[in-house]
Scaffold this motif. Structure first.
Motif, mmCIF file in Angstrom:
data_model
loop_
_atom_site.group_PDB
_atom_site.id
_atom_site.type_symbol
_atom_site.label_atom_id
_atom_site.label_comp_id
_atom_site.label_asym_id
_atom_site.label_seq_id
_atom_site.Cartn_x
_atom_site.Cartn_y
_atom_site.Cartn_z
ATOM 1 N N MET A 190 -3.676 -4.897 -18.748
ATOM 2 C CA MET A 190 -2.679 -4.422 -18.018
ATOM 3 C C MET A 190 -3.182 -4.043 -16.600
ATOM 4 O O MET A 190 -4.023 -3.383 -16.331
ATOM 5 C CB MET A 190 -2.271 -3.132 -18.470
ATOM 6 N N ALA A 191 -2.337 -4.162 -15.526
ATOM 7 C CA ALA A 191 -2.598 -4.307 -14.172
ATOM 8 C C ALA A 191 -2.580 -2.919 -13.733
ATOM 9 O O ALA A 191 -1.649 -1.907 -14.211
ATOM 10 C CB ALA A 191 -1.717 -5.139 -13.309
ATOM 11 N N THR A 192 -3.278 -2.629 -12.916
ATOM 12 C CA THR A 192 -3.295 -1.026 -12.334
ATOM 13 C C THR A 192 -2.399 -1.022 -11.141
ATOM 14 O O THR A 192 -2.113 -1.981 -10.301
ATOM 15 C CB THR A 192 -4.466 -0.524 -11.701
ATOM 16 N N GLU A 193 -1.485 0.067 -11.259
ATOM 17 C CA GLU A 193 -0.137 0.008 -10.118
ATOM 18 C C GLU A 193 -0.943 0.487 -9.109
ATOM 19 O O GLU A 193 -1.742 1.478 -8.721
ATOM 20 C CB GLU A 193 0.845 0.947 -10.653
ATOM 21 N N LEU A 194 -0.540 -0.133 -7.790
ATOM 22 C CA LEU A 194 -0.963 0.280 -6.767
ATOM 23 C C LEU A 194 -0.173 1.232 -5.930
ATOM 24 O O LEU A 194 1.057 1.345 -5.902
ATOM 25 C CB LEU A 194 -1.415 -1.109 -5.702
ATOM 26 N N THR A 195 -0.647 2.132 -4.883
ATOM 27 C CA THR A 195 -0.177 3.050 -4.081
ATOM 28 C C THR A 195 -0.429 2.979 -2.656
ATOM 29 O O THR A 195 -1.427 2.474 -2.526
ATOM 30 C CB THR A 195 -0.539 4.364 -4.687
ATOM 31 N N THR A 196 0.562 3.120 -1.894
ATOM 32 C CA THR A 196 0.360 3.133 -0.311
ATOM 33 C C THR A 196 -0.401 4.249 0.038
ATOM 34 O O THR A 196 -0.017 5.451 -0.294
ATOM 35 C CB THR A 196 1.464 2.800 0.361
ATOM 36 N N HIS A 197 -1.733 4.192 0.483
ATOM 37 C CA HIS A 197 -2.432 5.163 1.053
ATOM 38 C C HIS A 197 -2.654 5.216 2.427
ATOM 39 O O HIS A 197 -2.912 4.095 3.014
ATOM 40 C CB HIS A 197 -3.733 5.507 0.282
ATOM 41 N N GLN A 198 -2.278 6.170 3.505
ATOM 42 C CA GLN A 198 -2.632 6.201 5.038
ATOM 43 C C GLN A 198 -3.867 6.835 5.165
ATOM 44 O O GLN A 198 -4.335 7.784 4.553
ATOM 45 C CB GLN A 198 -1.711 6.968 5.572
ATOM 46 N N GLY A 199 -4.283 6.265 6.489
ATOM 47 C CA GLY A 199 -5.585 6.900 6.921
ATOM 48 C C GLY A 199 -5.894 6.823 8.383
ATOM 49 O O GLY A 199 -4.978 5.925 9.240
ATOM 50 N N HIS A 200 -6.786 7.270 8.925
ATOM 51 C CA HIS A 200 -6.962 7.421 10.359
ATOM 52 C C HIS A 200 -8.231 8.143 10.977
ATOM 53 O O HIS A 200 -8.963 8.572 10.128
ATOM 54 C CB HIS A 200 -5.811 8.060 11.143
ATOM 55 N N CYS A 201 -8.596 7.659 12.001
ATOM 56 C CA CYS A 201 -9.838 8.226 12.779
ATOM 57 C C CYS A 201 -9.259 9.910 13.035
ATOM 58 O O CYS A 201 -8.195 10.182 12.872
ATOM 59 C CB CYS A 201 -10.510 7.513 13.836
ATOM 60 N N HIS A 202 -10.179 10.471 13.618
ATOM 61 C CA HIS A 202 -10.159 11.839 13.906
ATOM 62 C C HIS A 202 -8.945 12.102 14.788
ATOM 63 O O HIS A 202 -8.080 12.836 14.752
ATOM 64 C CB HIS A 202 -11.371 12.572 14.404
ATOM 65 N N CYS A 203 -8.805 11.059 16.141
ATOM 66 C CA CYS A 203 -7.978 11.552 17.065
ATOM 67 C C CYS A 203 -6.777 10.660 16.821
ATOM 68 O O CYS A 203 -5.608 10.810 17.590
ATOM 69 C CB CYS A 203 -8.572 10.984 18.352
ATOM 70 N N ARG A 204 -6.843 9.975 15.596
ATOM 71 C CA ARG A 204 -5.610 9.082 15.274
ATOM 72 C C ARG A 204 -4.976 8.055 16.238
ATOM 73 O O ARG A 204 -3.948 7.316 16.071
ATOM 74 C CB ARG A 204 -4.211 9.861 14.911
ATOM 75 N N ALA A 205 -6.140 7.562 16.907
ATOM 76 C CA ALA A 205 -5.956 6.389 17.938
ATOM 77 C C ALA A 205 -5.840 5.067 17.041
ATOM 78 O O ALA A 205 -5.019 4.195 17.208
ATOM 79 C CB ALA A 205 -7.027 6.427 18.869
ATOM 80 N N VAL A 206 -6.840 5.259 16.003
ATOM 81 C CA VAL A 206 -6.860 4.228 14.815
ATOM 82 C C VAL A 206 -6.104 4.568 13.740
ATOM 83 O O VAL A 206 -6.606 5.543 12.980
ATOM 84 C CB VAL A 206 -8.452 3.749 14.598
ATOM 85 N N THR A 207 -4.891 3.953 13.256
ATOM 86 C CA THR A 207 -4.440 4.259 12.120
ATOM 87 C C THR A 207 -4.217 2.866 11.105
ATOM 88 O O THR A 207 -4.060 2.006 11.712
ATOM 89 C CB THR A 207 -3.066 4.810 12.191
ATOM 90 N N TRP A 208 -4.174 3.191 10.024
ATOM 91 C CA TRP A 208 -4.189 2.123 8.912
ATOM 92 C C TRP A 208 -3.467 2.562 7.660
ATOM 93 O O TRP A 208 -3.615 3.958 7.562
ATOM 94 C CB TRP A 208 -5.722 1.351 8.791
ATOM 95 N N GLU A 209 -3.308 1.495 6.694
ATOM 96 C CA GLU A 209 -2.950 1.806 5.278
ATOM 97 C C GLU A 209 -3.753 0.837 4.264
ATOM 98 O O GLU A 209 -3.948 -0.378 4.814
ATOM 99 C CB GLU A 209 -1.484 1.733 5.088
ATOM 100 N N ILE A 210 -3.966 1.407 3.203
ATOM 101 C CA ILE A 210 -4.451 0.521 2.049
ATOM 102 C C ILE A 210 -3.441 0.497 1.067
ATOM 103 O O ILE A 210 -2.637 1.455 0.679
ATOM 104 C CB ILE A 210 -5.817 0.935 1.803
ATOM 105 N N GLN A 211 -3.545 -0.327 0.110
ATOM 106 C CA GLN A 211 -2.814 -0.480 -1.152
ATOM 107 C C GLN A 211 -4.082 -0.349 -2.236
ATOM 108 O O GLN A 211 -4.988 -1.251 -2.504
ATOM 109 C CB GLN A 211 -2.228 -1.671 -1.401
#
Length: 132
Positions: free
Chosen positions: A1-22
């Motif tokens: 059975m495959a593990t369900e993926l969720t969207t997670h947000q992240g960033h550096c301290h100043c939020r100039a670099v933002t991203w997301e992962i599954q």
């Protein structure tokens, strides 16, 4: 059975670099004791490159490499935080700094020690983590 993926947000301290992962809502976090990770407290969540999206800050990232130059350490030029990088153990993926992840969608997590001081002997234990 495959593990369900969720969207997670992240960033550096100043939020100039933002991203997301599954990734799953229940996260495995590896805490490495190699010279680099131990000095700045990086806690790893490794994902395939296809499960990472950089939203902002591409032009605000500087890269640091050392030793074999396979690992690509990405730091925000403004605040200096390394929120993600391409690890030597998983050049087909990204290692996300758990400390830079917003916890909204994290159901639970487990921090596991990784013997980075003996990286050559133990790196293969991480190889599967960047596979689809």
């Amino acid at each position: 059975m495959a593990t369900e993926l969720t969207t997670h947000q992240g960033h550096c301290h100043c939020r100039a670099v933002t991203w997301e992962i599954q990734a799953p809502a229940k996260l495995r976090v590896d805490e490495c004791d190699c010279s680099m990770c131990e000095m700045h407290g990086f806690q790893h969540i490794i994902v395939p490159k296809s499960r990472f999206t950089l939203h902002t800050g591409q032009d605000n990232i500087t890269t640091y490499t050392f030793n074999t130059h396979v690992a690509q350490h990405y730091f925000c030029k403004t605040c200096g935080i390394e929120s993600f990088y391409v690890p030597r153990s998983n050049p087909d993926g990204y290692s996300i700094n758990f400390r830079c992840l917003e916890r909204d969608n994290v159901a639970e997590f487990e921090i596991l020690p990784f013997d980075g001081k003996n990286w050559e002997a133990d790196a293969a234990k991480l190889a599967h983590m960047s596979k689809e």
